[in-house]
Design an enzyme around this catalytic site. Structure first.
Site, mmCIF file in Angstrom:
data_model
loop_
_atom_site.group_PDB
_atom_site.id
_atom_site.type_symbol
_atom_site.label_atom_id
_atom_site.label_comp_id
_atom_site.label_asym_id
_atom_site.label_seq_id
_atom_site.Cartn_x
_atom_site.Cartn_y
_atom_site.Cartn_z
ATOM 1 C CG HIS A 96 -4.042 -0.698 -0.583
ATOM 2 N ND1 HIS A 96 -4.106 -0.528 0.771
ATOM 3 C CD2 HIS A 96 -4.690 -1.935 -0.710
ATOM 4 C CE1 HIS A 96 -4.269 -1.645 1.311
ATOM 5 N NE2 HIS A 96 -4.783 -2.553 0.481
ATOM 6 C CG ASP A 152 -5.926 -5.151 3.066
ATOM 7 O OD1 ASP A 152 -6.671 -6.021 3.160
ATOM 8 O OD2 ASP A 152 -5.451 -4.828 1.977
ATOM 9 C CB SER A 176 -0.809 0.096 0.954
ATOM 10 O OG SER A 176 -1.810 1.407 1.278
#
Length: 355
Positions: free
Chosen positions: A202, A298, A175
């Protein structure tokens, strides 16, 4: 107190960024600049902790400003990018040139959400000020005493375990601060790598296509944006399209790439949980998971399934992360076999997949 230099050619945008940043009592705008030349002058005068930098500006654009800044006065930089393909390409180049993160100009959609994200990102990259200065002073051949590293390479009490191979699938979750690290890792892999790679980064939908093309142009392996039903190929990496999820499904005895809208209610799209969990359930011990820099947790739940099914997991260490969130979650859960610096991950992938 985090001192920020705001750089944008739009008077409206400068005022908006100042207003949003100073809603946090820990952030103070030290000054503003209307173009790149003004920014370079004020960077030296103000010695701020972070710069927010517009991509498109007159006289000296964001990319040229960034390159000059990292030679003369290196500091953490947050790019402020438009939601266009050309904006995506420029922003990805900026991260290669030294910017630590980016934020999209989506204020018209939700000013409060934009402000929250802006403040979070500024505070996250401000912690890297010392590391950025040391890194670029070394690159620029400026001699100075060695400084003590602010983070250990790994927790002192963490017991690392071997990552036995061979394994023919590598799944990467990443991310905030991720594009330069992904490029660093993938560009060090050989064209004949005996494994397929799936990446859940992401990133907005307009960015993932240019991101895959950029990786393909600089890597020995081939890279493309994933399409539902893509077949696994050794020496090939698939980047999940933004706004979708990527995973693994079996088509008879053979695995293939699954690109899907489900789960629609996921906080992140793509979510690393889907990638790690489906890889674990479909391919088990044939899978090597890699968790790179990113905020939050995540991927931790999916990594747990991956490990239960015989998969192996590498986590990026704190010292080389822009944000030590996602790797920290798997380290804290005792799921990581290895905790490695970003510079060590490619070789660990090569060693593991070749067995």
């Amino acid at each position: 107190m985090i001192r920020v230099l705001v750089v944008d050619d739009s008077t409206f945008m400068r005022h908006a960024l100042v207003s949003l940043l100073e809603q946090d009592p820990d952030i103070k705008v030290a000054g503003t600049a209307r173009d790149g030349q003004d920014a370079l002058k004020k960077a030296v005068e103000l010695d701020a902790d972070v710069m927010t930098l517009d991509v498109e500006m007159p006289r000296l654009d964001g990319l040229a400003t960034l390159q000059n800044l990292m030679k003369t006065h290196p500091m953490p930089v947050l790019m402020v990018s438009s939601l266009t393909e050309s904006g995506a390409e420029s922003t990805l180049k900026a991260m290669e040139y030294g910017a630590l993160d980016f934020i999209l100009k989506t204020m018209s959609n939700d000013r409060d959400c934009f402000g929250d994200e802006l403040r979070r990102k500024v505070k996250a990259i401000a912690r890297k000020k010392t590391i950025v200065k040391l890194k670029y002073r070394r690159i620029n051949h400026i001699v100075q005493p060695l400084a003590h590293r602010s983070q250990p390479s790994q927790p002192a009490d963490y017991v690392q375990t071997p990552c036995p191979g061979p394994r023919d699938l590598v799944v990467i979750g990443v991310s905030r601060g991720g594009p330069p690290v992904v490029q660093k890792v993938l560009s060090a892999l050989p064209a004949d790598l005996p494994a397929c790679i799936l990446i859940a980064q992401h990133m907005p939908a307009t960015f993932t296509g240019p991101f895959a093309k950029r990786l393909d142009s600089v890597c020995k392996i081939s890279v493309s944006e994933a399409v539902n039903g893509d077949k696994f190929k050794n020496g090939h990496a698939y980047v999940c399209p933004g706004g979708k999820h990527i995973g693994v499904r079996m088509r008879g005895p053979l695995p293939e790439v699954a690109v899907t809208d489900e789960p629609r209610d996921a906080l992140y799209k793509p979510t690393v949980n889907v990638l790690m969990e489906t890889a674990g359930r479909s391919m088990g011990r044939r899978t090597l998971g890699v968790m790179l820099t990113g905020m939050g947790s995540d991927g931790c739940d999916g990594a747990r399934v991956l490990k239960e099914k015989g998969g192996c997991l590498i986590a990026q260490n704190e010292a080389s992360c822009v944000v030590y969130g996602m790797p920290k979650a798997v380290v804290d859960a005792k799921l990581a076999n290895l905790i490695l610096d970003a510079d060590e991950i490619a070789q660990a992938i090569i060693t593991t997949v070749r067995g």
